[in-house]
Motif scaffolding. Structure first.
Motif, PDB file in Angstrom:
ATOM      1  N   LYS A 136       0.835  -1.202   0.000  1.00  0.00           N
ATOM      2  CA  LYS A 136       0.000   0.000   0.000  1.00  0.00           C
ATOM      3  C   LYS A 136       0.866   1.246   0.000  1.00  0.00           C
ATOM      4  O   LYS A 136       0.567   2.220  -0.722  1.00  0.00           O
ATOM      5  N   ARG A 137       1.945   1.240   0.748  1.00  0.00           N
ATOM      6  CA  ARG A 137       2.857   2.385   0.738  1.00  0.00           C
ATOM      7  C   ARG A 137       3.476   2.566  -0.645  1.00  0.00           C
ATOM      8  O   ARG A 137       3.675   3.697  -1.107  1.00  0.00           O
ATOM      9  N   PHE A 182       2.033   1.694  -3.498  1.00  0.00           N
ATOM     10  CA  PHE A 182       0.968   2.246  -4.337  1.00  0.00           C
ATOM     11  C   PHE A 182       0.803   3.750  -4.097  1.00  0.00           C
ATOM     12  O   PHE A 182       0.605   4.523  -5.038  1.00  0.00           O
ATOM     13  N   ILE A 183       0.868   4.155  -2.855  1.00  0.00           N
ATOM     14  CA  ILE A 183       0.736   5.571  -2.524  1.00  0.00           C
ATOM     15  C   ILE A 183       1.879   6.375  -3.142  1.00  0.00           C
ATOM     16  O   ILE A 183       1.681   7.478  -3.659  1.00  0.00           O
ATOM     17  N   SER A 184       3.092   5.799  -3.110  1.00  0.00           N
ATOM     18  CA  SER A 184       4.233   6.498  -3.705  1.00  0.00           C
ATOM     19  C   SER A 184       4.068   6.632  -5.212  1.00  0.00           C
ATOM     20  O   SER A 184       4.433   7.654  -5.802  1.00  0.00           O
ATOM     21  N   MET A 215       1.131   6.822  -6.708  1.00  0.00           N
ATOM     22  CA  MET A 215       0.105   7.844  -6.863  1.00  0.00           C
ATOM     23  C   MET A 215       0.704   9.246  -6.787  1.00  0.00           C
ATOM     24  O   MET A 215       0.348  10.127  -7.576  1.00  0.00           O
ATOM     25  N   GLU A 216       1.619   9.444  -5.863  1.00  0.00           N
ATOM     26  CA  GLU A 216       2.268  10.748  -5.747  1.00  0.00           C
ATOM     27  C   GLU A 216       3.062  11.071  -7.007  1.00  0.00           C
ATOM     28  O   GLU A 216       3.116  12.221  -7.449  1.00  0.00           O
ATOM     29  N   LYS A 252       0.659  12.157  -9.742  1.00  0.00           N
ATOM     30  CA  LYS A 252       0.093  13.488  -9.541  1.00  0.00           C
ATOM     31  C   LYS A 252       0.946  14.593 -10.172  1.00  0.00           C
ATOM     32  O   LYS A 252       0.443  15.688 -10.408  1.00  0.00           O
ATOM     33  N   LYS A 302      -8.096   9.448  -6.299  1.00  0.00           N
ATOM     34  CA  LYS A 302      -7.899   8.506  -5.201  1.00  0.00           C
ATOM     35  C   LYS A 302      -7.173   7.262  -5.677  1.00  0.00           C
ATOM     36  O   LYS A 302      -7.119   6.953  -6.869  1.00  0.00           O
ATOM     37  N   MET A 303      -6.592   6.581  -4.680  1.00  0.00           N
ATOM     38  CA  MET A 303      -5.977   5.278  -4.910  1.00  0.00           C
ATOM     39  C   MET A 303      -6.805   4.236  -4.160  1.00  0.00           C
ATOM     40  O   MET A 303      -7.208   4.464  -3.021  1.00  0.00           O
ATOM     41  N   LYS A 304      -7.069   3.114  -4.797  1.00  0.00           N
ATOM     42  CA  LYS A 304      -7.808   2.039  -4.150  1.00  0.00           C
ATOM     43  C   LYS A 304      -6.969   0.767  -4.183  1.00  0.00           C
ATOM     44  O   LYS A 304      -6.491   0.371  -5.241  1.00  0.00           O
ATOM     45  N   PHE A 322      -5.969   3.595  -9.694  1.00  0.00           N
ATOM     46  CA  PHE A 322      -5.828   5.028  -9.484  1.00  0.00           C
ATOM     47  C   PHE A 322      -6.880   5.736 -10.341  1.00  0.00           C
ATOM     48  O   PHE A 322      -6.897   5.575 -11.561  1.00  0.00           O
TER      49      PHE A 322
END
Length: 226
Positions: free
Chosen positions: A41-42, A44-46, A48-49, A52, A59-61, A86
């Motif tokens: 998950k971390r 995936f978040i990276s 997503m950033e 951007k 959002k990310m799911k 995303f």
């Protein structure tokens, strides 16, 4: 460089889960799974950033590990992959990004998985009218090098109301408009995998820009947005 990374320990766990796909085994190893899930998950978040910087991401799911077996012949209770999507922000930005991590079967994908009937008809009508720009975008050399050919389900001959002999019937008969890029395990585990994903998705923008324009206008090019 994007951090964190996908680790070989996560892939090793997914391999063990595939061999021991049962509730009893999973409950015994749930704490270990939660650790790997948090790491991914971390990651995936990276990603997503990173996205951007070139797109508006709403959002990310991250998808759950539990399978819905109600209508499936396969009653194994757990997925043997980890995946996330995303979503782009706003009605004017169409298309979506997807990431799928599984030992021996990892890939990223983008495009239009299940367009509603109105969107699907609008796309087909555009391609019936003129597919020149569409073909130019998806056949552009740098895009094609990363994403290859358009894939997805299609009807056998022609959708109702369309000529099966139309010059663009190869596109018109599509029900999905997606692209997939596959990765070997060593590529996924590489420290620069996050950057590779972000750069791959960055190359998508001309395709998403064109499709967004199509889906937010009528055949005369008049905006459908208020």
């Amino acid at each position: 460089m994007l951090h964190p990374v996908i680790t070989k320990e996560t892939f090793q766990f997914l391999k063990k889960l595939e061999k021991n796909n049962a509730r009893e085994w999973f409950e015994e190893h749930k704490k270990e799974f939660k650790g790997h899930e948090a790491d991914v998950k971390r990651f995936f978040i990276s990603v997503m950033e990173g996205l951007k910087a070139n797109d508006e991401i709403e959002k990310m799911k991250m998808f759950r590990i539990y399978r819905d077996v109600r209508f499936s012949n396969d009653k194994t209770p757990y997925k043997t992959h980890l995946a996330g999507s995303f979503s782009r922000a706003g009605a004017r930005l169409r298309g979506g990004y997807y990431m799928h991590l599984k030992p021996g079967d990892s890939f990223i994908a983008m495009g239009f998985w299940e367009p509603n009937k109105e969107d699907l008809l609008r796309i087909r009508k555009e391609l019936e009218l003129d597919a020149t720009e569409f073909r130019k975008v998806i056949n552009e050399k740098s895009f094609k090098k990363i994403w290859g050919d358009l894939v997805g389900d299609e009807v056998k001959t022609a959708p109702k109301g369309f000529d099966k002999e139309h010059q663009n019937i190869d596109l018109i008969k599509k029900k999905q408009f997606i692209f997939v890029r596959k990765f070997k395990d060593e590529e996924v585990l590489d420290k620069d995998f996050g950057n590779t994903i972000v750069e791959s998705f960055k190359a998508v923008r001309p395709y998403f820009d064109l499709m967004s324009e199509i889906l937010t206008t009528d055949l005369n090019g008049i905006s459908l947005l208020n």
